[in-house]
Scaffold this motif. Structure first.
Motif, short mmCIF file in Angstrom:
data_model
loop_
_atom_site.label_atom_id
_atom_site.label_comp_id
_atom_site.label_asym_id
_atom_site.label_seq_id
_atom_site.Cartn_x
_atom_site.Cartn_y
_atom_site.Cartn_z
N ILE A 1 50.68 30.75 14.71
CA ILE A 1 50.80 29.43 15.32
C ILE A 1 49.90 29.43 16.55
CG2 ILE A 1 52.30 27.74 16.44
CD1 ILE A 1 54.60 28.78 14.75
N GLY A 2 48.85 28.64 16.48
CA GLY A 2 47.92 28.50 17.59
C GLY A 2 48.17 27.22 18.36
N LYS A 3 47.41 27.06 19.41
CA LYS A 3 47.53 25.88 20.27
C LYS A 3 47.39 24.58 19.47
CE LYS A 3 45.42 24.17 24.48
NZ LYS A 3 46.67 24.27 25.19
N ASP A 4 46.52 24.61 18.47
CA ASP A 4 46.23 23.41 17.71
C ASP A 4 46.85 23.40 16.32
OD1 ASP A 4 44.58 25.53 16.98
OD2 ASP A 4 42.89 24.24 16.48
N THR A 5 47.77 24.31 16.04
CA THR A 5 48.43 24.33 14.74
C THR A 5 49.33 23.11 14.63
OG1 THR A 5 48.44 26.75 14.72
CG2 THR A 5 49.98 25.64 13.23
N PRO A 6 49.13 22.31 13.59
CA PRO A 6 50.00 21.12 13.44
C PRO A 6 51.46 21.52 13.30
CG PRO A 6 48.15 21.05 11.90
CD PRO A 6 48.15 22.41 12.52
N TYR A 7 52.30 20.73 13.87
CA TYR A 7 53.74 20.98 13.79
C TYR A 7 54.27 20.51 12.44
CZ TYR A 7 58.70 20.62 14.58
OH TYR A 7 60.05 20.75 14.45
N ASP A 8 55.01 21.36 11.77
CA ASP A 8 55.62 21.04 10.49
C ASP A 8 56.86 20.19 10.75
OD1 ASP A 8 56.96 20.93 8.07
OD2 ASP A 8 56.73 23.06 7.62
N ILE B 1 53.02 24.54 22.20
CA ILE B 1 52.81 25.91 22.68
C ILE B 1 52.67 25.84 24.18
CG2 ILE B 1 51.10 27.78 22.70
CD1 ILE B 1 52.43 27.74 20.08
N PRO B 2 53.11 26.75 24.97
CA PRO B 2 53.81 27.97 24.59
C PRO B 2 55.31 27.85 24.74
CG PRO B 2 53.05 28.20 26.83
CD PRO B 2 52.70 26.79 26.37
N LYS B 3 55.86 26.68 24.58
CA LYS B 3 57.29 26.46 24.77
C LYS B 3 58.11 27.33 23.81
CE LYS B 3 56.56 22.90 27.52
NZ LYS B 3 56.39 23.11 28.89
N ALA B 4 59.28 27.69 24.23
CA ALA B 4 60.16 28.56 23.44
C ALA B 4 60.57 27.93 22.12
CB ALA B 4 61.39 28.93 24.26
#
Length: 182
Positions: free
Chosen positions: A146-153, A162-165
């Motif tokens: 999961i990167g900064k720009d990974t779309p949220y499922d 990111i980088p939230k828990a």
């Protein structure tokens, strides 16, 4: 049950997975700090922000680069995006695997421990890093990136960026475990 008994029981519990950061952990370079520094420079020079319409630090989070870039002038946005591409390419060209990283990841894989990368780096750089690890290891590397720009499922529980828990909770949800098990 005493606290020491609880700690002993927790320490003895099997580890389901490990969530790695990328920069400085799996690779030696740290692109995130350079990206932040360069985008701040562009923002500090941008007349749109300097004019006070969206003063940096008052209305914008200094660590959210996408928000900063979106609030720049068109010229500032172009400069910022060019800086990002330049830095990301240089980062890929000069990426060096952290010493001992492949051995650790291989050990975890052999012992059935799931491995994820959760990074403020961009997903494409994380994939290049994963390919470098795969070449060295000749086996499975990371189960999830999961990167900064990974779309949220959106089928997963709600999460913040990111980088939230919350992204760690997403990984645990995907793996079918609790956050205490990673």
């Amino acid at each position: 049950q005493t606290v020491s008994n609880q700690l002993s029981a927790t320490a003895a519990a099997p580890l389901k997975g490990i969530v790695f950061d990328m920069d400085g952990t799996l690779i030696q370079l740290n692109v995130v700090n350079e990206l932040i520094q360069r985008i701040y420079q562009v923002a500090d020079e941008d007349k749109f922000l300097v004019a006070g319409e969206h003063p940096l630090g008052k209305y914008l989070e200094r660590d959210d680069l996408e928000v900063i870039i979106a609030n720049l002038s068109p010229e500032g946005q172009r400069k910022a995006k060019n800086k990002i591409q330049e830095i990301l390419q240089r980062h890929v060209d000069n990426m060096i695997i952290q010493e001992g990283g492949p051995a650790l990841v291989a050990f975890l894989a052999r012992n059935g421990v799931k491995r994820a990368v959760l990074t403020r780096n961009y997903e494409r750089n994380a994939i290049v890093m994963q390919q470098m690890y795969a070449q060295v290891m000749n086996e499975a590397t990371f189960d999830l990136i999961i990167g900064k720009d990974t779309p949220y499922d959106t089928s997963l529980p709600p999460a913040q960026e990111i980088p939230k828990a919350d992204r760690i909770r997403q990984i645990c949800y995907i793996w079918g475990c609790d956050t205490s098990e990673v």
